[in-house]
Write a protein that holds these residues in place. Sequence first.
Motif, PDB file in Angstrom:
ATOM      1  N   GLU A 301      43.121 -32.491   4.188  1.00 36.58           N
ATOM      2  CA  GLU A 301      43.271 -31.148   3.638  1.00 36.58           C
ATOM      3  C   GLU A 301      44.129 -31.151   2.378  1.00 36.58           C
ATOM      4  O   GLU A 301      43.826 -30.480   1.392  1.00 36.58           O
ATOM      5  CB  GLU A 301      43.883 -30.222   4.692  1.00 36.58           C
ATOM      6  CG  GLU A 301      42.920 -29.818   5.794  1.00 36.58           C
ATOM      7  CD  GLU A 301      43.525 -28.786   6.723  1.00 36.58           C
ATOM      8  OE1 GLU A 301      44.777 -28.774   6.851  1.00 36.58           O
ATOM      9  OE2 GLU A 301      42.760 -28.004   7.304  1.00 36.58           O
ATOM     10  N   GLU A 302      45.196 -31.934   2.406  1.00 33.18           N
ATOM     11  CA  GLU A 302      46.096 -31.992   1.248  1.00 33.18           C
ATOM     12  C   GLU A 302      45.358 -32.496   0.011  1.00 33.18           C
ATOM     13  O   GLU A 302      45.487 -31.939  -1.090  1.00 33.18           O
ATOM     14  CB  GLU A 302      47.276 -32.891   1.580  1.00 33.18           C
ATOM     15  CG  GLU A 302      48.302 -32.970   0.450  1.00 33.18           C
ATOM     16  CD  GLU A 302      49.483 -33.856   0.810  1.00 33.18           C
ATOM     17  OE1 GLU A 302      50.241 -34.225  -0.107  1.00 33.18           O
ATOM     18  OE2 GLU A 302      49.648 -34.189   2.007  1.00 33.18           O
ATOM     19  N   PHE A 305      42.651 -29.872  -1.156  1.00 38.68           N
ATOM     20  CA  PHE A 305      43.267 -28.735  -1.841  1.00 38.68           C
ATOM     21  C   PHE A 305      43.807 -29.142  -3.211  1.00 38.68           C
ATOM     22  O   PHE A 305      43.770 -28.373  -4.170  1.00 38.68           O
ATOM     23  CB  PHE A 305      44.374 -28.145  -0.973  1.00 38.68           C
ATOM     24  CG  PHE A 305      43.880 -27.544   0.312  1.00 38.68           C
ATOM     25  CD1 PHE A 305      42.551 -27.164   0.466  1.00 38.68           C
ATOM     26  CD2 PHE A 305      44.746 -27.373   1.401  1.00 38.68           C
ATOM     27  CE1 PHE A 305      42.087 -26.619   1.656  1.00 38.68           C
ATOM     28  CE2 PHE A 305      44.279 -26.830   2.593  1.00 38.68           C
ATOM     29  CZ  PHE A 305      42.943 -26.452   2.718  1.00 38.68           C
ATOM     30  N   ARG A 308      40.831 -29.301  -5.644  1.00 43.87           N
ATOM     31  CA  ARG A 308      40.363 -27.957  -6.019  1.00 43.87           C
ATOM     32  C   ARG A 308      41.365 -27.244  -6.926  1.00 43.87           C
ATOM     33  O   ARG A 308      40.978 -26.535  -7.855  1.00 43.87           O
ATOM     34  CB  ARG A 308      40.089 -27.150  -4.756  1.00 43.87           C
ATOM     35  CG  ARG A 308      38.846 -27.646  -4.008  1.00 43.87           C
ATOM     36  CD  ARG A 308      38.639 -26.927  -2.701  1.00 43.87           C
ATOM     37  NE  ARG A 308      37.364 -27.316  -2.096  1.00 43.87           N
ATOM     38  CZ  ARG A 308      36.969 -26.941  -0.879  1.00 43.87           C
ATOM     39  NH1 ARG A 308      37.764 -26.173  -0.121  1.00 43.87           N
ATOM     40  NH2 ARG A 308      35.800 -27.324  -0.412  1.00 43.87           N
TER      41      ARG A 308
END
Length: 556
Positions: A301-302, A305, A308
């Motif tokens: 996830e890190e 993100f 993005r």
Amino acid sequence: MLRSLSVRNLVLIDSLDLEFGPGLCVLTGETGAGKSILLDALGLALGARADAGLLRHGAESASVSASFELADGHPAWAMLAAQGFEPDAELILRRTLGADGRSRAFANGQPANVAWLRQLGDSLVEFEGQSASGGVLDAKNHRGLLDSFAANGEERRQTADHFENWRAAVAALEEAEAALAQARRDEEYLRHVSAELEALAPRAGEEEALAAERSRLMNGQKLSQAMAEARQAIAGEQPAAASLRSAVRILEHVRTVAGGHLDAALAALGQAAIEAAEAEAALGEAERALDLDPRRLEAAEERLFALRALARKHNTDADALSTLAVDFRRRLEQIDQGGAALERLSQAGDEARAAFLQAAGRLGASRQRAAKALDKSLKSELTPLKLGGATFRTSIDALEESAAGAGGLERVRFEIATNPGTPPGPLEKIASGGERARLLLALKVSLARSKGVPSLVFDEVDEGVGGAVADAVGERLARLAQGVQVLVVTHSPQVAARGERHIRVLKESARNSARAEVEILDGAARREEIARMLSGAQVTDEARAAAQSLIAGDTL
């Protein structure tokens, strides 16, 4: 050349249609008969300023049409094409004039701008005379005239080519310098962004892979439970693979008496047993590979993100970040290597400059040689024209390199001193009158091989001279007319006798009006007109004999 001239309601002319031909055409007539009106009419057709005073008394409008026959490569055709005019076999210029002083212009029947018509006219007819301006008198034309005289077309072409190459090289260097300066101003930002991109090291397609991994990790418990239940269903109390193998063993015992009817079923059961075993093993492997460590999800996830966020920062998508990183590296390399690139461009510019200067030097040398030849030619022409005390000089001044152009590094001016002991000055500053007209004639004769306009008009080039000088004027006009069409307004019988076409202008006066008419003279009528010019109002037999002698080519 000028083919014809049609005039309606202009000053003394109510209706006139006049045909011209090649060579020398002379216009004669009494003073005030209207010879200059014909020149005014021609000038009007060529874009000269219109004046309501030119309108014939009592008329509501006037018009002039001039027809020209031109060679295929004449510049006028290109000018017409640039304005969208349809090509035709001949060029017809027409001008109308109203009582309010307003005029309209046409080229081959299509409306034309008067200012443009004047430019077109300058390429068709050149007026030389006592009050002439432009043409040979205009200093901006002198370099081109000298170049035509020098026949240095190849030197001019090379000079122009090398100048364009030099200009392009200078532009490339300036552009590169500006780009490098801008890059250096942005260098801190470029290095920051590049380091940020390099640190993240984005890869094409990574966002999609990370999103899939995140989804898998977030649903890990659900996946683990589903896989365990599926494996239990396959390998429970009655494992599917074992049951299938058991069925195979039972059928194998009766296979020999089945006559082949069980072969397909046995093959399918065997394959099913194998695949059930493989499915059981694959489920076990998938269960063991399933990583439910929350740190793994946090890491995916890190990074997702981070990708993005950086994409939003640069207003692009995540998959384009790797390309953006390459671009920033390239721009930084340009900064690092900019000095070497500028050095190469600077060297190319120096080489282009040197090539231009070399070509311009050859062009300048050809001009110097031509200037000496032209000055010598003029010197031999001036004395017979009663200008022996005049001094002509072709002045060539070197231009600063900053003023260089496709035409080289010289400014050319024709200069004249009409009185001994006085320094030569610009042609346009010399005294007006017949002296100027004769000087222009001498210049035109010397520049005869220069390619100029196809028609020349001389207005009273023989003013104030007679005898041998007038004959010299006539001889030079005739020589000039071997290459171009020449129209001359003259009061000199020596000049008139040289004409290949003779036009006489007459003025008929009535009680309340006057009108001008023209006659084309030949044979006896021409001899009579030249005799009148020799003797005045009373034409004598001696004058007729002298006129015949002039026509025959005998000098008086």
